[in-house]
Design an enzyme around this catalytic site. Structure first.
Site, mmCIF file in Angstrom:
data_model
loop_
_atom_site.group_PDB
_atom_site.id
_atom_site.type_symbol
_atom_site.label_atom_id
_atom_site.label_comp_id
_atom_site.label_asym_id
_atom_site.label_seq_id
_atom_site.Cartn_x
_atom_site.Cartn_y
_atom_site.Cartn_z
ATOM 1 N N TYR A 1 -20.579 31.922 -12.189
ATOM 2 C CA TYR A 1 -20.170 32.107 -13.580
ATOM 3 C C TYR A 1 -20.718 30.986 -14.447
ATOM 4 C CZ TYR A 1 -16.628 28.373 -13.549
ATOM 5 O OH TYR A 1 -15.988 27.151 -13.501
ATOM 6 N N ARG B 1 -28.806 26.785 -15.394
ATOM 7 C CA ARG B 1 -27.803 26.574 -14.347
ATOM 8 C C ARG B 1 -27.285 27.896 -13.792
ATOM 9 N NH1 ARG B 1 -22.572 22.955 -15.674
ATOM 10 N NH2 ARG B 1 -22.053 24.807 -16.923
ATOM 11 N N ARG C 1 -15.741 46.754 1.706
ATOM 12 C CA ARG C 1 -15.564 45.387 2.188
ATOM 13 C C ARG C 1 -16.333 45.168 3.488
ATOM 14 N NH1 ARG C 1 -11.723 41.110 1.480
ATOM 15 N NH2 ARG C 1 -11.643 39.798 3.338
ATOM 16 N N HIS D 1 -18.625 41.563 5.257
ATOM 17 C CA HIS D 1 -19.129 40.213 5.001
ATOM 18 C C HIS D 1 -20.618 40.190 4.699
ATOM 19 C CE1 HIS D 1 -15.209 39.000 6.359
ATOM 20 N NE2 HIS D 1 -15.505 37.704 6.224
ATOM 21 N N LYS E 1 -22.115 26.808 -9.372
ATOM 22 C CA LYS E 1 -20.941 27.159 -10.187
ATOM 23 C C LYS E 1 -20.415 28.521 -9.730
ATOM 24 C CE LYS E 1 -19.476 26.687 -15.024
ATOM 25 N NZ LYS E 1 -18.607 25.499 -14.835
ATOM 26 N N GLU F 1 -16.062 13.717 -9.232
ATOM 27 C CA GLU F 1 -15.926 14.227 -10.608
ATOM 28 C C GLU F 1 -14.483 14.658 -10.817
ATOM 29 O OE1 GLU F 1 -18.311 17.753 -11.105
ATOM 30 O OE2 GLU F 1 -17.779 18.499 -9.109
ATOM 31 N N LEU G 1 -20.763 19.149 -9.986
ATOM 32 C CA LEU G 1 -21.371 20.134 -10.868
ATOM 33 C C LEU G 1 -22.271 19.386 -11.849
ATOM 34 C CD1 LEU G 1 -21.413 23.142 -11.728
ATOM 35 C CD2 LEU G 1 -19.714 22.512 -13.457
#
Length: 276
Positions: free
Chosen positions: A32, A51, A99, A101, A145, A177, A201
């Site tokens: 995101y 990014r 579903r 993996h 992220k 951080e 990040l």
């Protein structure tokens, strides 16, 4: 007004549109980005796009869009919202599939929302914030992220319950951080911040602050430091897209410097707001 986007469709941000087999919901299988919009213009959009696409590449997610296409969608949504100062959240997941993996052979799913900017309590900027030092229990690749933010949420909540504004995380005796921010120290006029390794990040506001420091002739030292160095600093501040730059005046209830926002922090913040 708040507005949403999902795979080419304009929707209400409150519409129930999440399928049960959406991999972002099932696995947190996605990335995101969060962008601040000032006066109708996304701030540092190129850096955010860079990014966003690097994060997607890191988890082997093909976005099926170019950065310019994402920019166009974002601009259209901002225009439709009628909002000048707002928050844009975008996320991409590996799509909708039973579903399993293993990665499915389905198109990526991209969604966005545009909502009014959530203003921070400005007394934090005027008086300084408090932080709580906590163990960094996240995975190794914090530079990506991703949607997997549970350790960040738990740290933020623990800091809040202790009366602190933010959690500052410590891994193997080294500060990394905040739970949703980058950290900077000032010591004898030198700006110190953890290096951009895989354990932090690579914040967009962090990039802006380092560039501003160069413009202002402030020496920068990107290096690792122990948590006690925070308490010995002359000034400390946090950065992120949402909070911009917030001074920190205490850590674990111990006063930092004079206990008030420092001159270097204020100088950098003023320069940042000129860019905005």
């Amino acid at each position: 007004m708040a507005i949403g986007y999902l795979n080419g469709k304009i929707i209400s941000s409150s519409d129930p549109v999440l399928p049960i087999d959406e991999r972002g919901h099932q696995f947190g299988d996605g990335v995101y980005e969060y962008i601040r919009v000032y006066n109708g213009r996304p701030f540092m959009m190129d850096e955010h796009m860079n990014r966003f696409f690097k994060s997607a590449e890191a988890i082997k997610l093909n976005l099926n869009h170019t950065p310019d296409e994402i920019k166009d969608i974002t601009a259209d949504l901002i225009g439709r919202s009628g909002l000048d100062d707002c928050d844009v959240y975008m996320q991409a997941t590996r799509g909708i599939a039973p579903r399993n993996h293993l990665f499915p052979n389905v198109p990526a799913s991209i969604s966005m929302t545009v909502k009014p900017f959530r203003a921070m309590d400005e007394t934090l900027r005027e008086n300084g914030a408090s932080v709580k030092l906590l163990p960094d229990e996240r995975w190794q690749n914090c530079w990506i992220k991703t949607l997997n933010l549970l350790p960040n949420l738990l740290a933020k909540q623990e800091a809040f319950e202790a009366g602190a504004f933010e959690a500052v995380l410590v891994r193997d005796g080294v500060v990394t951080e905040g739970s949703s921010s980058n950290i900077f120290l000032v010591k004898e006029g030198v700006l110190i911040t953890p290096p951009a390794t895989k354990h932090i990040l690579h914040g967009i506001t962090r990039i802006a602050v380092l560039d501003i420091a160069s413009e202002l002739g402030i020496s920068v030292d990107e290096r690792e430091f122990a948590p006690e160095v925070i308490l010995e600093a002359d000034e400390v501040f946090l950065t992120s897209t949402g909070i911009e730059i917030v001074p920190v005046t205490s850590a674990d209830e111990t006063k930092i410097g004079t206990g008030k926002p420092g001159a270097v922090t204020e100088k950098i913040y003023e320069a940042f707001m000129k860019r905005v």
